[in-house]
Structure formats: C-alpha cells, structure tokens
Enzyme design. Sequence first.
Site, PDB file in Angstrom:
ATOM      1  N   ASP A  84      13.494 -61.988 -40.745  1.00  0.00           N
ATOM      2  CA  ASP A  84      13.569 -61.671 -39.323  1.00  0.00           C
ATOM      3  C   ASP A  84      14.626 -60.597 -39.131  1.00  0.00           C
ATOM      4  OD1 ASP A  84      13.507 -61.754 -36.540  1.00  0.00           O
ATOM      5  OD2 ASP A  84      14.891 -63.452 -36.425  1.00  0.00           O
ATOM      6  N   ASP A 132      16.384 -58.516 -36.114  1.00  0.00           N
ATOM      7  CA  ASP A 132      16.481 -58.510 -34.661  1.00  0.00           C
ATOM      8  C   ASP A 132      17.514 -57.479 -34.235  1.00  0.00           C
ATOM      9  OD1 ASP A 132      17.000 -59.274 -31.908  1.00  0.00           O
ATOM     10  OD2 ASP A 132      15.935 -61.128 -32.395  1.00  0.00           O
ATOM     11  N   ASP A 168      18.229 -61.892 -40.452  1.00  0.00           N
ATOM     12  CA  ASP A 168      18.849 -63.129 -39.966  1.00  0.00           C
ATOM     13  C   ASP A 168      18.744 -64.142 -41.107  1.00  0.00           C
ATOM     14  OD1 ASP A 168      19.364 -65.638 -38.959  1.00  0.00           O
ATOM     15  OD2 ASP A 168      18.509 -65.209 -36.990  1.00  0.00           O
TER      16      ASP A 168
END
Lengths: 337, 374
Positions: free
Chosen positions: B95, B97, B282
Amino acid sequence: MINLGTDEIVKYPFLAEAGKYLSDKGFSLEQFGTDPDLKRIVSMAFDRIQVASDGKIYNSNSSTNDSSLPMEVFSFLIAVILLKLTGMHTLIRRFSLAEARRSERFLEKDLSNHKDKTKEHLALQILHDLFSITIQKQDDDFIIPISNYLKHSINFHEREWKLINRKVNSGHVYLTSHETVRLVRKEIDLYISSKINSANTPTMIEGFQEYVDKLRILAKKFEVKVVESSEYPPCIKHAIEVLEKGENLSHSGRFMLATFLLARGQQVEQIAPLFKNAPDYNEKVTLYQLNHLSGKNSTTEYKCPSCEKLKSQDLCFAIPECDNIINPIQFGRKRVR
Amino acid sequence: MNDKDIELLEESFKKFYFDNFNLIHVPENPSQREFGFQKFNSKMSRHLSLKSDKELRLLLMEKIPSDVYCSNACYSFPNLPMNEKDWKNAELIFDIDAKDLDVSNRDKHSCVKCTECNEVALFQQSCPTCKSKKLSKITLSCNDCIIAAKDQVKRLEHILVNDFAINQNSIQVFFSGNEGFHIYVNNSEFQIVGAKERAEIVDYIMFRGVIPETFGLPKKFNNKNTSLPDFGELGWRGRLATKLFSPKSKRPQISKKIISSGYVAFQKQLDLIKNEIGVRIDPNVTVDIHRIFRLPGSLNSKSGLAKIHVNDIDNFDPYLDACFIDGDDVEVIANCPIQFSLKNKKFGPYNHETISVPKYAAVYMICKGIANHT
C-alpha cells in the site's frame, strides 16, 4: 532417504536409526553396561554430554573411528540413551545445540570441498532432504530462493541476517558456505532434539546408573531463577510520555503499550485511564479493545510485539539495558544461578 | 453525515454499481476468501462468504454498501472466526499512500474539521471557532501527491522485478480510490509466506534495519577490509552507490570521507538516507496476512472515487479516470476552504455556500465531510 557411508554417519550420527544401527553392528544396549571393552563408550558418551552442557563442541578424535567400531557414532547413540534415562530437558537442549554446531562444522567443510564433489553433493542433499532448502552453487556463492531463506532467517535476531543486509538478486540470496550451514543450525538442533524426545526411554541398564546420577547433579547447575525489576523499558516509557502529553500514539504504539501492561499483570481497568488524553479517547471503545486484547472478550490473548517488530514500527528507543532482550517484557529480568 | 447525505450517496453508489457491473468482480478462488462491507454511518460486517459475481452483485444492490472488502488470504473456512479460518495463503500486497510521503505542499490542499463543533477551516493547529485541538485532517485532490505516489510505485516495481524476480505480468497496480495505490503480486513464491517473512520483505523494500557492514564498512575497519558499494552493483549496494556518490567523479572523495568519519557516522547516514531511497510503503498492510482490502472496482466512501486497475501509470489521472459518478446537478451547502479539481473542472473554495454542482463533486465533498445535501 540419503545413503550414508561410515564417514558420514560419524559426522552426522543423528541420521542413524539408533536401535537398528546397534543391532546391525551386532550389539545390544545391555552389553555397553557390562562388556569391559564397550564400557568406556558409556564414559565417552557421558563426556560428550558434559562438554555439550558447557556450551562447547565435542571434538572428534578421528583415530577412534578408524577401528572396526565407529566409537563416535556409538558415543552419540549411548549419550542419547543416557539423556533419556536422565530425563532432564535442560541437558537434552544443550546436547542438541552442541551436536548441531558440531555437524555444522562438517557440513561447511563438505560444502566447500572443491576436491571431492560427492561430498559437496551429499551436504547439499542433506540440507535439501532434511530441511527442504534448495541450494545451488554459483561460482563460490551458495544461492537460495528468497522465500526459502526467509523461512530460516526469521529465527535469527542479529541484524546481519535481515534480508536487507544480504546480497539479493533475481529472487535469490547469496551466502557463503559458513552462512549456509549457520542458517539451519536451529533446524538441525530441533531435528536432533525431536529425535531424542521421540525416542523410547529404556528401563535402567546395568552400569548406566552412576552416569545418570552424575548427569542429574550436572543438570542442577543450570537451574536458574528469574528476578524481575518493575522498571519499564524505554519504548513503553516513551509511549506513556506521548499519551501524557496528549499527543497521538499510533495504533501499533497503543497495541504495544496495552499488551505490555497486560503481560506485566495489570488489569484492564488500571490500563484504560492511560489513554484518557488521547485525541480520540472514548472510554467504551478503549475498554472494549483492552478486553479484546486481554482475551476476555475474544479467543486470543494478544502478546506484546517483539523488539524487532517495534523497531520496524519506529517504536523502539533502545538503551544499553535493552541488550540481549528480544521482547520488551524481558526488560529488567535477570537470571540468577 | 445526515440522512439526506446518506440518501444521495446511496442513490449514487447504487447507480454506479448497477451501471458498472463489468468493473467489479470477485477475485480468484472466491469461495476461499473473506468478504466484508460497511454501510454509511454503520459498523463493519466481516467474515462473510461470497461465491460468485452474482452473489456479489446481489449484495451491492441489496445492501448498497459504502465500502466493500475482500481478503487477500485464502482460507479453508472464510466465514468462521479468525482463528478457526485455517489460513492457506495470501497474495503479497503493498500500500502506497500519499499521506505517508511528506509531500512538501500537502498542507496547502488540506483543511481541518473540528471534531467538537464541525467547523471546517484551512489547515491549522486549533479550531478557529471553538479553539479545540481535536481536529481531523481532510486532504483534497492534489496532483503533486499523486505524482509522488506514482514515483514510489515505480520504484517498488523495479525492486520486485529485479531483486525479487517477480514477473512483471504478476504485478497489478490499483488506484486505491482516495490518494494512493495498492500493488498486488499474484502467483509468486511469497503467496505462502507468513507475517514474519513479510516483515523482512517490507524492511528490505523500505531500506530499514541496515548495518554499515552490508555496505562494506565493518566495525573494526582499515583501508584493506572496506568495500563501499560501487555503481552498477546489483540490488541495494548499487542503488546506494548512486545515492551516495553522484556524480561519479566524486566517489573517491566521498568514500574517503565516509571511511574517515567512521562506523557510527555511517550508520547515522544510512538511517537518514532510509526515507529517501527506501520505498515508502505502509509496513502494517503488507505484514497483516488477515486483512481485508477494498475490492477492486468498488467505490471508496472517503471520496466517491473507484478503486480501479491502472494500466499505464504515467498517464493515469485518478481525478478523471476513477471518477464514475454522473454529472447531474445537485444542490449542496459546502464549507470547503480550498479549491479542488475533478474531471478537469475546478471547484471551490466555498464558504458555507449553497451551490449547485455536478453530482460527482457533490458526492466527493460529502464523502470528505465538507458539504451537506440540501
């Protein structure tokens, strides 16, 4: 299964099927307690355990193996019998580790044996058959698929074994022969100890009792008491400080703090007020979550994360007193003999 | 979010799902996956089992969820409680972000909403109306953030392909539906590895936990046993050399300085470089092997944008390509102190104004918590 010659059985005696090996050689256990020639093997076996319990590696004396009786294989097998008769787990653990380290030496030598390719091949085969590691040789390096490497390396706490500190290319980790065998120490250790643990315990054999008694006394030496101080480790102190200042503590920080305090025996009701200053504090939610972590409201009792995990979450603020611990709950514990 | 807001969002989401069934599918081995969904202003329902696209569509039409999730893991019994599910394997997912990337002007396209009095204001430390410090940050569309996230995606792909030998065809990139990307690795040797192994993969990708020895500076060093990395070397040694020694001609001079500064200084330097050369994924997402992820093709209730597959990352524009809600005019009261763009159209700023905007912009603002349906 691997086909082993006498040479290999001496190096890796744990691969032998004990009972079968002895009967194939024409011996029964009882003979070792009574036959004057075989009695000294029991004494050798005792020495072998004693050396192991001191954290040293039993040294091979190749001359004893040249005779028609491979003494080293016998002393290993009789050591296992002595350990079973003694029934002290601390000795079994120490013996397995020392024997694992002993075989490591031979594996390493065989892996880098440029003259005798069959030795290299056999060492690779042992690693493959026993520990499911597929290793290829590339020039002077031993290369192993990343996923395979990780399966073993996660048992280590030293940073040098982290994947980031390894040469990695095209899906493989590059190792020296020394590192390759070091990688499986724990597995060899487990292999040996599980073999010992699953072996049948014979009834006491004549001539073995005195060694068993000595080993029981020896094992007492390793009994330890643990003294625990009430001081918190720096990671926990830091988390509490953050909360006291009314700053936001990350989800993983809260998880660490709660599981740590639960492990130290605090009650949910004692812990909850710590979170009062958090920007998003909600008493009901906090109590629910703490009860969940404690296992009261769930089937799992959550454990405090390891130091390694906390390091990767930027929650570790290690100080010298943190040396040699792998989980915050061990902080301040001292072993006293 | 009030009842009228929810009415508008549910109507818009339902229409999206009805019109775009082709976009949303159950993944491979659906009967082994855990599904979950949430309705607006409601709790999450997890541990559900869906066996086909047909069952998924039925759920979308009947429940009109605000968010739909599916596990990357396959289980023998996906709808039993977690410790009875019997975990079998899970795709490796990363992930990225924008909120984690420290994009320099991020505060300029962020505003704050007071959790006590609901006032929305430009980014600041306390509420201008009630002075409360309990503020939630709201970030609106920003191309710089998306460019930064795309750059991380490309760097991640480079490491996955070169260091981990992952086939490029096994890597799928999805826009998350808000301001990031989910990178899926399918059918790899890592499918069966557990959380601890994944943590090691994460540290490798993020350049975390490095020691100077790896880059050729042992604790007890002399001129003979140092081997600092060089250009063209494989993996992190090569990448670090590029970072440390550019331009090439400066290598001898910089090497000398590293050696004379010593082990501890080099460790500090490596720790500082971590955020520049490590990929900013992440870590918790990749390590969690029991997580449920937003289902590709579904809408994200934080924005009203869709989580969609990205074919050409360089030319992908989330504020155009992932915006599927229609453009019918809708009246809202907006309190949006900053400007944002959607479908190449600029909106705002609005100061407690009643305005008529295309439905996609209305949905976006309501999802962000800065407008209400009239």
